[in-house]
Design a protein around this motif. Structure first.
Motif, PDB file in Angstrom:
ATOM      1  N   MET A 210       0.854  -1.171   0.000  1.00 19.76           N
ATOM      2  CA  MET A 210       0.000   0.000   0.000  1.00 19.76           C
ATOM      3  C   MET A 210       0.903   1.237   0.000  1.00 19.76           C
ATOM      4  SD  MET A 210      -3.063   1.054   2.627  1.00 19.76           S
ATOM      5  CE  MET A 210      -3.981  -0.424   2.325  1.00 19.76           C
ATOM      6  N   ASN A 211       0.690   2.091  -0.965  1.00 25.02           N
ATOM      7  CA  ASN A 211       1.537   3.279  -1.057  1.00 25.02           C
ATOM      8  C   ASN A 211       0.900   4.469  -0.335  1.00 25.02           C
ATOM      9  OD1 ASN A 211      -0.409   4.313  -2.753  1.00 25.02           O
ATOM     10  ND2 ASN A 211       0.646   3.717  -4.623  1.00 25.02           N
ATOM     11  N   THR A 212       1.615   5.571  -0.317  1.00 30.81           N
ATOM     12  CA  THR A 212       1.176   6.766   0.396  1.00 30.81           C
ATOM     13  C   THR A 212      -0.131   7.310  -0.170  1.00 30.81           C
ATOM     14  OG1 THR A 212       3.491   7.288   0.831  1.00 30.81           O
ATOM     15  CG2 THR A 212       1.902   9.045   1.156  1.00 30.81           C
ATOM     16  N   PHE A 213      -0.275   7.283  -1.481  1.00 27.75           N
ATOM     17  CA  PHE A 213      -1.491   7.802  -2.095  1.00 27.75           C
ATOM     18  C   PHE A 213      -2.728   7.029  -1.636  1.00 27.75           C
ATOM     19  CE2 PHE A 213      -4.650   7.949  -5.516  1.00 27.75           C
ATOM     20  CZ  PHE A 213      -4.860   9.308  -5.564  1.00 27.75           C
ATOM     21  N   GLU A 214      -2.634   5.729  -1.543  1.00 24.70           N
ATOM     22  CA  GLU A 214      -3.768   4.923  -1.082  1.00 24.70           C
ATOM     23  C   GLU A 214      -4.090   5.226   0.377  1.00 24.70           C
ATOM     24  OE1 GLU A 214      -2.434   1.001  -1.972  1.00 24.70           O
ATOM     25  OE2 GLU A 214      -3.409   0.970  -3.935  1.00 24.70           O
ATOM     26  N   LEU A 215      -3.080   5.415   1.201  1.00 26.07           N
ATOM     27  CA  LEU A 215      -3.325   5.780   2.603  1.00 26.07           C
ATOM     28  C   LEU A 215      -4.032   7.120   2.709  1.00 26.07           C
ATOM     29  CD1 LEU A 215       0.000   4.676   4.311  1.00 26.07           C
ATOM     30  CD2 LEU A 215      -2.257   3.653   4.596  1.00 26.07           C
ATOM     31  N   LEU A 216      -3.599   8.088   1.906  1.00 25.58           N
ATOM     32  CA  LEU A 216      -4.263   9.392   1.901  1.00 25.58           C
ATOM     33  C   LEU A 216      -5.698   9.286   1.404  1.00 25.58           C
ATOM     34  CD1 LEU A 216      -1.421  11.720   0.602  1.00 25.58           C
ATOM     35  CD2 LEU A 216      -2.385  11.641   2.900  1.00 25.58           C
ATOM     36  N   GLU A 217      -5.918   8.426   0.425  1.00 23.29           N
ATOM     37  CA  GLU A 217      -7.275   8.236  -0.094  1.00 23.29           C
ATOM     38  C   GLU A 217      -8.193   7.646   0.982  1.00 23.29           C
ATOM     39  OE1 GLU A 217      -9.539   6.044  -3.822  1.00 23.29           O
ATOM     40  OE2 GLU A 217      -7.397   5.724  -3.507  1.00 23.29           O
ATOM     41  N   TYR A 218      -7.720   6.629   1.697  1.00 21.95           N
ATOM     42  CA  TYR A 218      -8.515   6.045   2.779  1.00 21.95           C
ATOM     43  C   TYR A 218      -8.749   7.044   3.907  1.00 21.95           C
ATOM     44  CZ  TYR A 218      -8.095   1.398   0.694  1.00 21.95           C
ATOM     45  OH  TYR A 218      -8.178   0.323  -0.145  1.00 21.95           O
ATOM     46  N   ALA A 219      -7.753   7.849   4.204  1.00 17.71           N
ATOM     47  CA  ALA A 219      -7.911   8.874   5.240  1.00 17.71           C
ATOM     48  C   ALA A 219      -8.962   9.899   4.821  1.00 17.71           C
ATOM     49  CB  ALA A 219      -6.578   9.550   5.518  1.00 17.71           C
ATOM     50  N   ALA A 220      -8.954  10.303   3.558  1.00 15.33           N
ATOM     51  CA  ALA A 220      -9.932  11.276   3.070  1.00 15.33           C
ATOM     52  C   ALA A 220     -11.347  10.703   3.105  1.00 15.33           C
ATOM     53  CB  ALA A 220      -9.572  11.706   1.645  1.00 15.33           C
ATOM     54  N   TRP A 221     -11.506   9.437   2.702  1.00 12.45           N
ATOM     55  CA  TRP A 221     -12.837   8.818   2.758  1.00 12.45           C
ATOM     56  C   TRP A 221     -13.308   8.672   4.202  1.00 12.45           C
ATOM     57  CZ3 TRP A 221     -16.342   8.744  -0.731  1.00 12.45           C
ATOM     58  CH2 TRP A 221     -16.001   8.697  -2.069  1.00 12.45           C
ATOM     59  N   SER A 222     -12.411   8.325   5.099  1.00 20.37           N
ATOM     60  CA  SER A 222     -12.770   8.197   6.518  1.00 20.37           C
ATOM     61  C   SER A 222     -13.199   9.536   7.092  1.00 20.37           C
ATOM     62  CB  SER A 222     -11.592   7.648   7.323  1.00 20.37           C
ATOM     63  OG  SER A 222     -11.233   6.379   6.862  1.00 20.37           O
ATOM     64  N   LEU A 223     -12.458  10.576   6.784  1.00 19.93           N
ATOM     65  CA  LEU A 223     -12.813  11.913   7.259  1.00 19.93           C
ATOM     66  C   LEU A 223     -14.160  12.344   6.682  1.00 19.93           C
ATOM     67  CD1 LEU A 223     -12.011  14.456   8.829  1.00 19.93           C
ATOM     68  CD2 LEU A 223     -10.820  15.226   6.761  1.00 19.93           C
ATOM     69  N   SER A 224     -14.387  12.053   5.423  1.00 17.03           N
ATOM     70  CA  SER A 224     -15.656  12.397   4.790  1.00 17.03           C
ATOM     71  C   SER A 224     -16.827  11.675   5.461  1.00 17.03           C
ATOM     72  CB  SER A 224     -15.594  12.032   3.312  1.00 17.03           C
ATOM     73  OG  SER A 224     -16.833  12.250   2.696  1.00 17.03           O
ATOM     74  N   ALA A 225     -16.663  10.390   5.750  1.00 17.15           N
ATOM     75  CA  ALA A 225     -17.726   9.626   6.422  1.00 17.15           C
ATOM     76  C   ALA A 225     -17.968  10.168   7.825  1.00 17.15           C
ATOM     77  CB  ALA A 225     -17.348   8.154   6.475  1.00 17.15           C
ATOM     78  N   PHE A 226     -16.899  10.494   8.546  1.00 19.20           N
ATOM     79  CA  PHE A 226     -17.041  11.042   9.899  1.00 19.20           C
ATOM     80  C   PHE A 226     -17.794  12.364   9.876  1.00 19.20           C
ATOM     81  CE2 PHE A 226     -15.348  13.949  13.128  1.00 19.20           C
ATOM     82  CZ  PHE A 226     -15.799  13.305  14.270  1.00 19.20           C
ATOM     83  N   LEU A 227     -17.425  13.263   8.965  1.00 15.36           N
ATOM     84  CA  LEU A 227     -18.100  14.561   8.883  1.00 15.36           C
ATOM     85  C   LEU A 227     -19.569  14.405   8.472  1.00 15.36           C
ATOM     86  CD1 LEU A 227     -15.328  16.771   7.252  1.00 15.36           C
ATOM     87  CD2 LEU A 227     -16.143  16.822   9.615  1.00 15.36           C
ATOM     88  N   GLY A 228     -19.862  13.480   7.581  1.00 18.05           N
ATOM     89  CA  GLY A 228     -21.247  13.234   7.184  1.00 18.05           C
ATOM     90  C   GLY A 228     -22.088  12.738   8.348  1.00 18.05           C
ATOM     91  N   LEU A 229     -21.550  11.805   9.131  1.00 16.69           N
ATOM     92  CA  LEU A 229     -22.277  11.310  10.305  1.00 16.69           C
ATOM     93  C   LEU A 229     -22.443  12.402  11.352  1.00 16.69           C
ATOM     94  CD1 LEU A 229     -20.743   7.752  10.731  1.00 16.69           C
ATOM     95  CD2 LEU A 229     -23.079   8.336  10.051  1.00 16.69           C
ATOM     96  N   TRP A 230     -21.409  13.213  11.526  1.00 15.77           N
ATOM     97  CA  TRP A 230     -21.472  14.306  12.498  1.00 15.77           C
ATOM     98  C   TRP A 230     -22.568  15.304  12.104  1.00 15.77           C
ATOM     99  CZ3 TRP A 230     -17.149  18.479  13.166  1.00 15.77           C
ATOM    100  CH2 TRP A 230     -17.417  19.255  14.282  1.00 15.77           C
ATOM    101  N   MET A 231     -22.660  15.642  10.811  1.00 15.77           N
ATOM    102  CA  MET A 231     -23.696  16.565  10.356  1.00 15.77           C
ATOM    103  C   MET A 231     -25.087  15.963  10.537  1.00 15.77           C
ATOM    104  SD  MET A 231     -22.158  18.584   7.052  1.00 15.77           S
ATOM    105  CE  MET A 231     -21.978  17.133   6.044  1.00 15.77           C
ATOM    106  N   LEU A 232     -25.230  14.660  10.296  1.00 14.74           N
ATOM    107  CA  LEU A 232     -26.515  13.994  10.478  1.00 14.74           C
ATOM    108  C   LEU A 232     -26.942  14.019  11.942  1.00 14.74           C
ATOM    109  CD1 LEU A 232     -28.805  12.322   9.195  1.00 14.74           C
ATOM    110  CD2 LEU A 232     -27.431  10.285   9.710  1.00 14.74           C
ATOM    111  N   VAL A 233     -26.023  13.711  12.845  1.00 15.99           N
ATOM    112  CA  VAL A 233     -26.329  13.729  14.278  1.00 15.99           C
ATOM    113  C   VAL A 233     -26.676  15.147  14.725  1.00 15.99           C
ATOM    114  CG1 VAL A 233     -25.323  13.427  16.579  1.00 15.99           C
ATOM    115  CG2 VAL A 233     -25.001  11.671  14.836  1.00 15.99           C
TER     116      VAL A 233
END
Length: 60
Positions: free
Chosen positions: A1-24
């Motif tokens: 797994m390279n750095t770009f894939e790690l950044l991509e997973y981090a961005a998707w995780s942050l996006s999911a967290f912010l979406g759930l936070w806005m819903l709550v």
């Protein structure tokens, strides 16, 4: 797994967290205030209204 894939997973995780936070937050706000108050165009009306959320009342 390279750095770009790690950044991509981090961005998707942050996006999911912010979406759930806005819903709550949307659900908490909807339960705390009446619909008429939330759609009001009068400035300062929410600040002068009684707070029904105990956590927000404690922070005041």
């Amino acid at each position: 797994m390279n750095t770009f894939e790690l950044l991509e997973y981090a961005a998707w995780s942050l996006s999911a967290f912010l979406g759930l936070w806005m819903l709550v937050d949307m659900i908490r706000t909807d339960r705390s205030y009446e619909e008429d108050l939330l759609t009001s165009s009068k400035e300062g009306e929410i600040e002068r209204s009684p707070v029904t959320d105990p956590e927000r009342e404690r922070d005041r």
